[in-house]
Scaffold this motif. Sequence first.
Motif, PDB file in Angstrom:
ATOM      1  N   ILE A   4       0.863  -1.181   0.000  1.00  0.00           N
ATOM      2  CA  ILE A   4       0.000   0.000   0.000  1.00  0.00           C
ATOM      3  C   ILE A   4       0.893   1.222   0.000  1.00  0.00           C
ATOM      4  O   ILE A   4       2.076   1.149   0.350  1.00  0.00           O
ATOM      5  N   GLY A   5       0.322   2.365  -0.369  1.00  0.00           N
ATOM      6  CA  GLY A   5       1.136   3.558  -0.541  1.00  0.00           C
ATOM      7  C   GLY A   5       1.860   3.993   0.716  1.00  0.00           C
ATOM      8  O   GLY A   5       3.021   4.400   0.667  1.00  0.00           O
ATOM      9  N   SER A   6       1.194   3.920   1.878  1.00  0.00           N
ATOM     10  CA  SER A   6       1.821   4.381   3.108  1.00  0.00           C
ATOM     11  C   SER A   6       2.935   3.448   3.573  1.00  0.00           C
ATOM     12  O   SER A   6       3.899   3.883   4.200  1.00  0.00           O
ATOM     13  N   THR A   7       2.832   2.156   3.270  1.00  0.00           N
ATOM     14  CA  THR A   7       3.895   1.198   3.602  1.00  0.00           C
ATOM     15  C   THR A   7       4.983   1.226   2.547  1.00  0.00           C
ATOM     16  O   THR A   7       6.169   1.306   2.848  1.00  0.00           O
ATOM     17  N   GLY A   8       4.559   1.170   1.281  1.00  0.00           N
ATOM     18  CA  GLY A   8       5.499   1.285   0.170  1.00  0.00           C
ATOM     19  C   GLY A   8       6.436   0.103   0.023  1.00  0.00           C
ATOM     20  O   GLY A   8       6.210  -0.997   0.557  1.00  0.00           O
TER      21      GLY A   8
END
Length: 295
Positions: A4-8
């Motif tokens: 996901i974008g926040s984890t990347g």
Amino acid sequence: MLTIGSTGLSAQEIGALPALQLVCALGAGYENIALDAARARGIVVANGAGTNDDCVADHAFGLLIGAVRGLHRLDRQCRDGVWRDAIGLPPNVSGKRLGVFGLGTIGQKIARRAAGFDMAVGYHNRRPRTDVDHRYFDSLMALADWCDVLVCATPGGAGTRHAVNAAVLGALGPKGYLVNIARGSVVDTAALAAALREGRLAGAGLDVYESEPQPRKSSWTWTTCCSPPRRGLVARGRAGERGPLSRECARAFHGAGRSVSGVIRGQFRPCCRAPRAAARHSPAAPPRRAPCAAS
């Protein structure tokens, strides 16, 4: 690789995966995926834009109404035995000016919902859009000075970190409201907490914040801040769509052959379109159909 974008996915992690060919971000955000490292390896990066747009737009408008009308505060007062005669009248939502910071797909859906409340809509992007009639502001400060409610719907990442700072909050003023359904990093948390605590901002509705999932510090003024635990991006009946769509994306990628050397953005859709200029084909291999629709 699914993320996901926040984890990347960091450059170090990419380097530890020598067989990696495809990275899929579940959702629209991909700000913490190391795109340069992926490009250097010819790894395709795709995002799932469109899988949760309506959920996020609905949630944003719910936070907007909750913040302006003070629903969370009224609920608490009622539970404490305080009845309406002892409570001041809350402001109205209809007729207010809505500023959208980031008029992308989700931002436009928020603007469409605002039409039902007779709200004038303005926005700030890096450049004006030619396909909308909403008023464009060439700076976030100018937008904040004009609007009554500022909704953050911009991508996260270094380019927007603390874009909503003390100066922007000051432009919103003591009768203004902030709603953030973008990324916690977009808002300067310390500046927002101070503005709420000192009454320099009327209220806020936050689906995201910088230190999540760690609890906020006790200095937050909760009576003027409506803040659910980041539930804007999913809804029952929709959350399960992203997994099957990402699998379809992977099947399309592997079934078409490996010849894309660039990094593309797109959508997890069963019917995939060819990439545009963002994807480069190697001279030795025929062009192939991309896993996702490039944007």
